[in-house]
Structure formats: structure tokens, C-alpha cells
Design a protein around this motif. Sequence first.
Motif, mmCIF file in Angstrom:
data_model
loop_
_atom_site.group_PDB
_atom_site.id
_atom_site.type_symbol
_atom_site.label_atom_id
_atom_site.label_comp_id
_atom_site.label_asym_id
_atom_site.label_seq_id
_atom_site.Cartn_x
_atom_site.Cartn_y
_atom_site.Cartn_z
ATOM 1 N N ALA A 17 0.771 -1.035 -0.046
ATOM 2 C CA ALA A 17 -0.128 -0.111 -0.207
ATOM 3 C C ALA A 17 0.852 1.451 -0.166
ATOM 4 C CB ALA A 17 -0.859 -0.118 1.044
ATOM 5 N N ILE A 18 2.061 1.321 -0.782
ATOM 6 C CA ILE A 18 2.838 2.462 -0.843
ATOM 7 C C ILE A 18 2.233 3.428 -1.874
ATOM 8 C CG2 ILE A 18 4.895 3.144 -1.811
ATOM 9 C CD1 ILE A 18 5.181 1.609 0.558
ATOM 10 N N PRO A 19 1.805 4.799 -1.485
ATOM 11 C CA PRO A 19 1.061 5.619 -2.582
ATOM 12 C C PRO A 19 2.090 5.520 -3.666
ATOM 13 C CG PRO A 19 1.553 6.350 -0.271
ATOM 14 C CD PRO A 19 2.221 5.175 -0.315
ATOM 15 N N SER A 20 1.033 5.778 -4.771
ATOM 16 C CA SER A 20 1.537 5.587 -5.953
ATOM 17 C C SER A 20 2.452 6.746 -6.553
ATOM 18 C CB SER A 20 0.574 5.414 -7.324
ATOM 19 O OG SER A 20 -0.462 6.746 -6.934
ATOM 20 N N ASP A 21 2.179 7.955 -5.833
ATOM 21 C CA ASP A 21 2.893 9.290 -5.899
ATOM 22 C C ASP A 21 4.293 9.280 -5.252
ATOM 23 O OD1 ASP A 21 1.640 9.447 -3.446
ATOM 24 O OD2 ASP A 21 1.780 11.539 -3.408
ATOM 25 N N LYS A 22 4.449 8.110 -4.414
ATOM 26 C CA LYS A 22 5.768 8.023 -3.687
ATOM 27 C C LYS A 22 6.796 7.255 -4.366
ATOM 28 C CE LYS A 22 4.735 10.110 0.386
ATOM 29 N NZ LYS A 22 5.383 11.275 0.681
ATOM 30 N N ILE A 23 6.235 6.366 -5.289
ATOM 31 C CA ILE A 23 6.953 5.361 -5.636
ATOM 32 C C ILE A 23 8.298 5.719 -6.849
ATOM 33 C CG2 ILE A 23 6.932 3.463 -7.346
ATOM 34 C CD1 ILE A 23 4.465 2.482 -5.981
ATOM 35 N N PRO A 24 7.788 6.814 -7.614
ATOM 36 C CA PRO A 24 8.755 7.248 -8.657
ATOM 37 C C PRO A 24 10.181 7.833 -7.797
ATOM 38 C CG PRO A 24 6.710 7.959 -9.466
ATOM 39 C CD PRO A 24 6.296 7.070 -8.088
ATOM 40 N N ASP A 25 9.680 8.459 -6.630
ATOM 41 C CA ASP A 25 10.824 9.009 -6.039
ATOM 42 C C ASP A 25 11.870 8.076 -5.310
ATOM 43 O OD1 ASP A 25 10.004 11.759 -6.615
ATOM 44 O OD2 ASP A 25 8.860 11.778 -4.768
ATOM 45 N N ILE A 26 11.011 7.059 -4.949
ATOM 46 C CA ILE A 26 11.710 5.830 -4.196
ATOM 47 C C ILE A 26 12.446 5.124 -5.115
ATOM 48 C CG2 ILE A 26 11.339 3.740 -2.970
ATOM 49 C CD1 ILE A 26 8.811 4.993 -1.974
ATOM 50 N N ILE A 27 11.971 4.789 -6.371
ATOM 51 C CA ILE A 27 12.933 3.955 -7.336
ATOM 52 C C ILE A 27 14.058 4.821 -7.938
ATOM 53 C CG2 ILE A 27 12.750 3.044 -9.686
ATOM 54 C CD1 ILE A 27 9.973 2.049 -9.021
ATOM 55 N N GLN A 28 13.837 6.170 -7.961
ATOM 56 C CA GLN A 28 14.925 6.993 -8.324
ATOM 57 C C GLN A 28 16.023 7.146 -7.290
ATOM 58 O OE1 GLN A 28 13.667 11.121 -9.202
ATOM 59 N NE2 GLN A 28 15.582 11.660 -10.386
ATOM 60 N N GLN A 29 15.685 7.109 -6.119
ATOM 61 C CA GLN A 29 16.581 7.109 -4.889
ATOM 62 C C GLN A 29 17.439 5.774 -4.773
ATOM 63 O OE1 GLN A 29 15.245 8.360 -1.058
ATOM 64 N NE2 GLN A 29 13.776 9.432 -2.043
ATOM 65 N N CYS A 30 16.953 4.860 -5.448
ATOM 66 C CA CYS A 30 17.794 3.265 -5.298
ATOM 67 C C CYS A 30 18.746 3.429 -6.356
ATOM 68 C CB CYS A 30 16.603 2.357 -5.531
ATOM 69 S SG CYS A 30 15.437 2.195 -4.420
#
Length: 66
Positions: A17-30
Motif C-alpha cells: 500500500a505504498i502511495p503511487s505518488d511516492k514510488i517514482p521518487d523511491i525508485i529514483q533514490q535506489c
Amino acid sequence: MESRTKQLIGFLQEELAIPSDKIPDIIQQCQNLNRLPVILWQQKLITIPQLDRVFKWLEGFIGSAA
């Protein structure tokens, strides 16, 4: 978007249940997927039990790519 990335996004959204608006930022940080669980936990988006689920999921996800 490659199918493996879609699988990862689906897991994050549907199972954790990770908010979809957070996912691009998270993936970019990885810089690589090994950092994903730590980043999710540091940002307080997952709990310790969920952290374990992410590690197990990634183990299968990365293992299936070999």
C-alpha cells in the motif's frame, strides 16, 4: 516501462500500500534494488514485518532474473 519494473511497482502498491505518488521518487533514490527496503523503511513507508516481506520478495525477484 519494462515488465520487471511493473512487477515491482505492483508489489509496492498492492502488497504494501505504498502511495503511487511516492514510488517514482523511491525508485529514483535506489542506485540498485538492494537499497529499496532500507529507503522504504527510512521514509517510514513500511514496518519492520513489511521490511522482511520486501527482502523476501526481492530475493525471488532478483533470483528469477539470473
